[in-house]
Design an enzyme around this catalytic site. Structure first.
Site, PDB file in Angstrom:
ATOM      1  CE1 TYR A  57     -13.519 -24.540  33.328  1.00 55.56           C
ATOM      2  CE2 TYR A  57     -15.231 -23.547  32.157  1.00 55.56           C
ATOM      3  CZ  TYR A  57     -14.588 -24.846  32.608  1.00 55.56           C
ATOM      4  OH  TYR A  57     -14.906 -26.028  32.065  1.00 55.56           O
ATOM      5  CG  ASP A  96     -12.673 -17.357  27.266  1.00 56.11           C
ATOM      6  OD1 ASP A  96     -13.842 -17.425  26.673  1.00 56.11           O
ATOM      7  OD2 ASP A  96     -12.264 -18.446  27.823  1.00 56.11           O
ATOM      8  CE  LYS A 123     -21.438 -20.197  28.836  1.00 55.47           C
ATOM      9  NZ  LYS A 123     -21.153 -20.774  29.981  1.00 55.47           N
TER      10      LYS A 123
HETATM   11  C1  LIG Z   1     -14.833 -17.778  30.199  1.00 45.85           C
HETATM   12  C2  LIG Z   1     -15.050 -19.163  29.624  1.00 45.85           C
HETATM   13  N1  LIG Z   1     -14.325 -19.881  28.842  1.00 45.85           N
HETATM   14  C3  LIG Z   1     -14.630 -20.969  28.222  1.00 45.85           C
HETATM   15  C4  LIG Z   1     -15.832 -21.818  28.856  1.00 45.85           C
HETATM   16  C5  LIG Z   1     -15.934 -23.235  28.447  1.00 45.85           C
HETATM   17  O1  LIG Z   1     -17.217 -23.059  27.614  1.00 45.85           O
HETATM   18  P1  LIG Z   1     -18.031 -24.469  27.279  1.00 45.85           P
HETATM   19  O2  LIG Z   1     -18.422 -24.742  28.640  1.00 45.85           O
HETATM   20  O3  LIG Z   1     -18.938 -24.239  26.183  1.00 45.85           O
HETATM   21  O4  LIG Z   1     -16.938 -25.663  26.874  1.00 45.85           O
HETATM   22  C6  LIG Z   1     -16.669 -21.053  29.837  1.00 45.85           C
HETATM   23  C7  LIG Z   1     -17.844 -21.511  30.347  1.00 45.85           C
HETATM   24  O5  LIG Z   1     -18.469 -21.307  30.856  1.00 45.85           O
HETATM   25  C8  LIG Z   1     -16.418 -19.790  30.174  1.00 45.85           C
HETATM   26  O6  LIG Z   1     -16.832 -19.022  31.039  1.00 45.85           O
END
Ligand SMILES: Cc1ncc(COP(=O)(O)O)c(C=O)c1O
Length: 425
Positions: free
Chosen positions: A142, A237, A265
């Site tokens: 994700y 990521d 976050k």
């Molecule tokens: C690996 C990863 N990338 C991107 C995101 C997206 O982050 P956000 O919810 O702050 O938009 C998440 C959210 O948990 C994540 O786990």
């Protein structure tokens, strides 16, 4: 009716599903969400006065536990000076300096407001730099909810049973190629079929949105080599792994240098923040220096910077945080395995450091296909039992459990007791 149930009744009238993010709803586990009133240390309290040991930790950022004094004080002090200026501040410079000092691949960084925004912007920079359009992502990873990445996107989407989101035009995902996690051959094939067209590979270095799936030996190194060979950029990521797997994230932990990395976050210590950064020549493509446009009214917000700086500095100055949270995670996994052996249960407990996941699956989980073998109905029963007994875990099978510095061995022992009761039930 409990206060939570009453609030939920009101909530669904004006918020889709009663929530502001689908993973908060209890759709895949049944029941109605607990409405939270406060949180402190390892515990979270709902509006009905129930106390839970919290393993969601705001989905990762509360690595020091909730309501940590250092962060709270930094936020209050910053807020007293004004909430947002829409102009440059010293705090942003300090944050950029600290991030570039700690994160191995960062020579330059841009602050944004969420992980979604960070990934979306990093991909734009990668496409601008390489002048190529296609990207490779992995099934079950994700990367936020931007159009181009909502393909086999793990976690929330997996349990919602929505294969791809409606509202995403097929044109938006035509350049998103899917490879299999832990399968370098599937990546090689895509490079062969799309010669000189792939701008970047984006990967969760530890996949934490299809449960927790570790990269197999050589997988990340293989991605690095394939990217270098084909002139594509490697993007880690690190929204989940950043400042969690180690101070220097997964790239430090596995000693692999991506070209770009995205964080979310955890950089805000509980405030809405994200960032992307990496090699100077790529980041210099970003406006106003270069032609890749990306902007944000609240990016680098002073209160968020204060919270994030307080947390990151604390982590830098207290390496014992990592020793403790990693030990807690390992202790938990070992003891769950002991319980599974005792009760002759074939389920899996996976994880690394302070990330864990119990897969209600009979075989080892290494990718999206094997993750999908998990029995989500059994997870739902387990979730409800845990919640009724004061343990707050993710209301979905394909999410991680997060251990924080505020958890104690006693908390873990209490949790294991409830797990044993569940196995006996
Ligand atoms: C690996 C990863 N990338 C991107 C995101 C997206 O982050 P956000 O919810 O702050 O938009 C998440 C959210 O948990 C994540 O786990």
């Amino acid at each position: 009716m409990t206060k939570s149930e009453l609030l939920y009744k009101r909530a669904v009238k004006h918020l889709p599903g009663g929530v502001n993010s689908p993973v908060r709803a209890f759709l895949s586990v049944g029941g109605s969400p607990r409405f939270i009133e406060s949180a402190d240390g390892a515990y979270i309290y709902d509006v009905d006065g129930s106390k839970y040991i919290d393993y969601i930790n705001s989905w990762g950022p509360m690595i020091l536990g909730h309501n940590h004094e250092v962060i709270r004080t930094a936020v209050i002090e910053a807020a007293q000076k004004g909430l947002s200026y829409g102009a440059a501040t010293e705090a942003e410079v300090e944050m950029a300096e600290l991030l570039c000092e700690i994160v191995p691949c960062f020579e330059m960084v841009r602050m944004v407001n969420s992980g979604t925004e960070a990934v979306m912007s990093a991909i734009r920079a990668a496409r601008g730099y390489t002048r190529r359009s296609k990207i490779i992502k992995f099934e079950g990873c994700y990367h936020g909810h931007s159009d181009g990445l909502l393909v086999k996107a793990g976690s929330g989407v997996m349990v919602a049973g929505i294969p791809d989101s409606l509202g995403v035009p097929s044109n938006c995902v035509k350049d998103t190629l899917q490879a299999k996690y832990n399968d370098l051959d599937s990546v090689m094939e895509l490079f062969e079929e799309n010669r000189d067209e792939i701008a970047a590979i984006i990967v969760e270095p530890v996949a934490a949105n299809m449960g927790v799936v570790l990269p197999q030996e050589g997988f990340l190194q293989g991605l690095r080599e394939l990217c270098t060979k084909h002139g594509a950029l490697l993007i880690f990521d690190e929204v989940i792994t950043g400042f969690r797997l180690s101070l220097s994230g997964a790239q430090g932990y596995y000693n692999i240098m991506p070209d770009l990395a995205t964080f979310g976050k955890i950089i805000g210590g509980g405030m809405p923040v994200g960032c992307y950064g990496g090699r100077r020549e790529v980041m210099e493509m970003v406006a106003p220096v270069g032609p890749v446009y990306q902007a944000g009214t609240l990016s680098g917000n002073p209160v968020a910077m204060a919270a994030g700086m307080a947390q990151l500095k604390y982590l830098k100055e207290h390496p014992e945080v990592y020793t403790k949270i990693n030990e807690l995670g390992e202790y938990f996994r070992n003891k769950v395995n002991v319980l599974f052996d005792k009760y002759n249960i074939k389920y899996q407990v996976a994880g690394i450091g302070s990330l864990s996941c119990i897969f209600f699956a009979n075989g080892k989980v290494t990718d999206y296909e094997t993750a999908k073998m998990a029995d989500t109905k059994e997870y739902a029963r387990y979730f409800r039992f845990m919640l009724e007994h004061g343990i707050y875990i993710a209301p979905a099978q394909f999410e991680a459990m997060f251990f924080s510095y505020a958890h104690t061995y006693q908390d873990i022992v209490d949790t294991l007791l409830v797990i044993e009761q569940y196995l006996n039930d």
